[in-house]
Design an enzyme around this catalytic site. Structure first.
Site, PDB file in Angstrom:
ATOM      1  N   ASP A 192      27.468  28.527  30.598  1.00 23.97           N
ATOM      2  CA  ASP A 192      28.442  28.100  31.608  1.00 23.97           C
ATOM      3  C   ASP A 192      29.140  26.832  31.126  1.00 23.97           C
ATOM      4  O   ASP A 192      28.557  26.025  30.409  1.00 23.97           O
ATOM      5  CB  ASP A 192      27.701  27.825  32.928  1.00 23.97           C
ATOM      6  CG  ASP A 192      28.651  27.521  34.065  1.00 23.97           C
ATOM      7  OD1 ASP A 192      29.071  28.485  34.722  1.00 23.97           O
ATOM      8  OD2 ASP A 192      28.986  26.341  34.275  1.00 23.97           O
ATOM      9  N   GLN A 257      30.306  33.083  49.056  1.00 28.01           N
ATOM     10  CA  GLN A 257      31.433  33.482  48.248  1.00 28.01           C
ATOM     11  C   GLN A 257      31.282  32.977  46.797  1.00 28.01           C
ATOM     12  O   GLN A 257      30.812  31.870  46.590  1.00 28.01           O
ATOM     13  CB  GLN A 257      32.727  32.886  48.824  1.00 28.01           C
ATOM     14  CG  GLN A 257      33.051  33.354  50.203  1.00 28.01           C
ATOM     15  CD  GLN A 257      33.541  34.810  50.241  1.00 28.01           C
ATOM     16  OE1 GLN A 257      34.064  35.316  49.258  1.00 28.01           O
ATOM     17  NE2 GLN A 257      33.318  35.476  51.343  1.00 28.01           N
ATOM     18  N   TYR A 260      35.069  32.952  41.702  1.00 27.44           N
ATOM     19  CA  TYR A 260      36.120  33.884  41.238  1.00 27.44           C
ATOM     20  C   TYR A 260      35.616  35.296  41.478  1.00 27.44           C
ATOM     21  O   TYR A 260      34.406  35.549  41.418  1.00 27.44           O
ATOM     22  CB  TYR A 260      36.507  33.640  39.769  1.00 27.44           C
ATOM     23  CG  TYR A 260      35.359  33.598  38.797  1.00 27.44           C
ATOM     24  CD1 TYR A 260      34.622  32.432  38.604  1.00 27.44           C
ATOM     25  CD2 TYR A 260      34.997  34.728  38.062  1.00 27.44           C
ATOM     26  CE1 TYR A 260      33.554  32.394  37.723  1.00 27.44           C
ATOM     27  CE2 TYR A 260      33.936  34.696  37.166  1.00 27.44           C
ATOM     28  CZ  TYR A 260      33.216  33.525  37.008  1.00 27.44           C
ATOM     29  OH  TYR A 260      32.156  33.490  36.134  1.00 27.44           O
ATOM     30  N   TYR A 261      36.570  36.205  41.755  1.00 25.99           N
ATOM     31  CA  TYR A 261      36.209  37.530  42.258  1.00 25.99           C
ATOM     32  C   TYR A 261      36.134  38.577  41.144  1.00 25.99           C
ATOM     33  O   TYR A 261      36.845  39.583  41.174  1.00 25.99           O
ATOM     34  CB  TYR A 261      37.161  37.928  43.393  1.00 25.99           C
ATOM     35  CG  TYR A 261      36.915  37.062  44.606  1.00 25.99           C
ATOM     36  CD1 TYR A 261      35.911  37.382  45.512  1.00 25.99           C
ATOM     37  CD2 TYR A 261      37.635  35.890  44.805  1.00 25.99           C
ATOM     38  CE1 TYR A 261      35.637  36.565  46.601  1.00 25.99           C
ATOM     39  CE2 TYR A 261      37.369  35.064  45.892  1.00 25.99           C
ATOM     40  CZ  TYR A 261      36.374  35.410  46.786  1.00 25.99           C
ATOM     41  OH  TYR A 261      36.095  34.612  47.850  1.00 25.99           O
ATOM     42  N   HIS A 264      29.751  38.222  38.555  1.00 27.43           N
ATOM     43  CA  HIS A 264      29.035  37.444  37.550  1.00 27.43           C
ATOM     44  C   HIS A 264      27.727  36.954  38.146  1.00 27.43           C
ATOM     45  O   HIS A 264      27.594  36.830  39.369  1.00 27.43           O
ATOM     46  CB  HIS A 264      29.896  36.283  37.040  1.00 27.43           C
ATOM     47  CG  HIS A 264      30.362  35.351  38.112  1.00 27.43           C
ATOM     48  ND1 HIS A 264      31.411  35.647  38.963  1.00 27.43           N
ATOM     49  CD2 HIS A 264      29.919  34.120  38.489  1.00 27.43           C
ATOM     50  CE1 HIS A 264      31.595  34.643  39.806  1.00 27.43           C
ATOM     51  NE2 HIS A 264      30.693  33.692  39.550  1.00 27.43           N
TER      52      HIS A 264
END
Lengths: 324, 324
Positions: A192, A257, A260-261, A264
């Protein structure tokens, strides 16, 4: 270093070095970080020694554009401790009481780096992401997801280009730790951004799946069990081989949430109290797998609890619908 | 500087400076920190940028004695940010992808201090306080619970007398915020010991149920749904009335493993990053209720993931059973 994947940026950097590391910054050829003009502090954490900054940088055409800079002090490295303690100048005594005393220490700068992240050009959404805000708990039913959240996500045009660059080997190729190339059940595992990779204490990797149609937890059903078990098992194996950290020392989870959609999965060291691991955001992958085994439609039907910041436009959508 | 309070220590420091800031350290006259010889790292936090060290220092008579040193990086100061960013040498580009890039920054050492605490001489108790225990993730199946965990809990004689004292109004009567007196579906709500009640930012209350036969999450079935919904709804109402904090600002959850085996529910302020809220320990009450609605035996059948410290006797039980 991502030389192959980032020619423009590296080129800027090399030109800057050729100019003798000039700090005047603005304009073509300079590092955009060198040209950063601070506007305001978006937020900070005294506990985590991190600060989020909003500023302006002139782009290559000379136009002023928004930028976000994140500064974070780096964790201590055991092997450097003696040099840190016994460098020059000597520690300055500040307070002494009984067996306790405190000092101010100024170690040589090469032993005390700051991890710096630049987002440039930054959108309004980037800036808002780091602006400190009050948080509100949402209870999102399956129906709320379909009526409020999904239309909202689809109306946003938050670019996933950086994800596709990784999956297509156009960027960060040398950072990939492991890949399962299956287009349906495969994924790419890589460190990351937030991890400096200098010590495994704060190990943080991300598995990004190849399939592009799964936005989040909400889209998962039992057909994704092979993908999810691959990520869990092969991800743990790859981390054991590369970093000698076993599965019993890893926290493996999804966010809902997510930021990013594109589906992952996060892998963090269990001993590392990483941001985003709290129960109102993190979902253990092992729990997700069990829930899908119990009910293929678990995440379509489920009321999911999560926190939204006061300025999140999704919160306003829930308010407009009279749901909070 | 704490001149008045620390004559001996300051004297040693001044002598050290008079010796030209000599770093050889050991022996009478030197700063004890300068003489610190590192033995081992007791613990650290990569998130908080802090490290705890055990070492030896020669005291004034030349005898070697234990010392603990705590190093902690200092938070960023907004007024220094421009100097930190634009000092010499220039930031080194590490990675670049799309709008994101990371750099390593080495600011001038006077802008990047380390807060240093010395405990000298240190007792065994000081050393143990800072000694970090490794943690291990356990995957406890329903069968593991019945064969390993439950017999272990029953073999321990954890006293619950303090809990019964509260429920019977023999103690902490004046601390009770709310009570539902039903012996089956009722509970007592009161501030947690850890909360000083001085501000609601770190609000922390506990609901303790009247029923005495539910040890933990593992004992819950659909018959407990009235109790659990009472705790969620009435607990939130009581907190709104007493503290003006609404349900959308509260995190309501159980721990598994809990710290005592009489069912209780935690209420913490959503904006407070309270200890024990991470996904490998906390279970949102709203999720627990939904899971029991889906399957009355959910928590008897479920594999539950949690972390145990290396010195936890339950971990040894799992090892003895060849389960980790």
């Amino acid at each position: 270093m991502a030389e192959a994947g980032a020619p423009a940026c590296c080129k800027r950097k090399r030109e800057n070095e050729a100019n003798g590391g000039s700090q005047d910054g603005a304009g073509a050829g300079a590092s955009p970080l060198a040209g950063f003009q601070l506007q305001r502090v978006l937020g900070d954490s005294a506990r985590e020694k991190i600060i989020f900054l909003h500023g302006k940088v002139n782009d290559e055409s000379g136009s002023e554009r928004d930028a976000v800079v994140i500064l974070e002090k780096t964790p201590f490295l055991a092997e450097n401790i003696t040099d840190v303690l016994h460098g020059d100048p000597a520690p300055q005594l500040q307070m002494s009481n009984d067996v306790y005393s405190t000092y101010s220490l100024r170690p040589p700068s090469q032993l005390n780096e700051i991890k710096t992240t630049l987002i440039f050009p930054a959108t309004e959404k980037h800036i808002k992401k780091y602006l400190r805000q009050e948080v509100f708990l949402i209870q999102e039913t399956g129906e709320d997801y379909r009526n409020i959240t999904l239309p909202f996500i689809e109306s946003q045009s938050f670019s996933l280009q950086w994800v596709y660059n990784i999956l297509e080997k156009k960027a960060e190729l040398d950072r990939i730790v492991y890949e399962n190339p299956s287009p349906t059940d495969g994924f790419v595992l890589l460190p990351d951004f937030k991890w400096d990779q200098k010590q495994v204490d704060n190990l943080y990797l991300i598995a990004i799946c190849h399939i592009r149609t799964v936005k989040s937890l909400r889209d998962l059903s039992s057909e994704h069990l092979p993908l999810l078990t691959n990520i869990l098992n092969e991800g743990q194996d790859a981390i054991r081989k590369r970093y000698a950290i076993s599965g019993s020392h890893l926290r493996v989870y999804l966010h809902y949430q997510p930021s990013y959609y594109h589906l992952h999965v996060h892998f963090t060291a269990l001993g590392y109290d990483a941001p985003g691991t709290s129960v109102e955001r993190a979902h253990l992958l092992s729990d997700v797998i069990q829930n899908l085994q119990l009910d293929s439609q678990y995440y379509q039907k489920r009321t999911i609890t999560y926190a939204l910041r006061a300025d999140d436009p999704l919160l306003q959508k829930f308010r407009d619908a009279g749901k909070c």
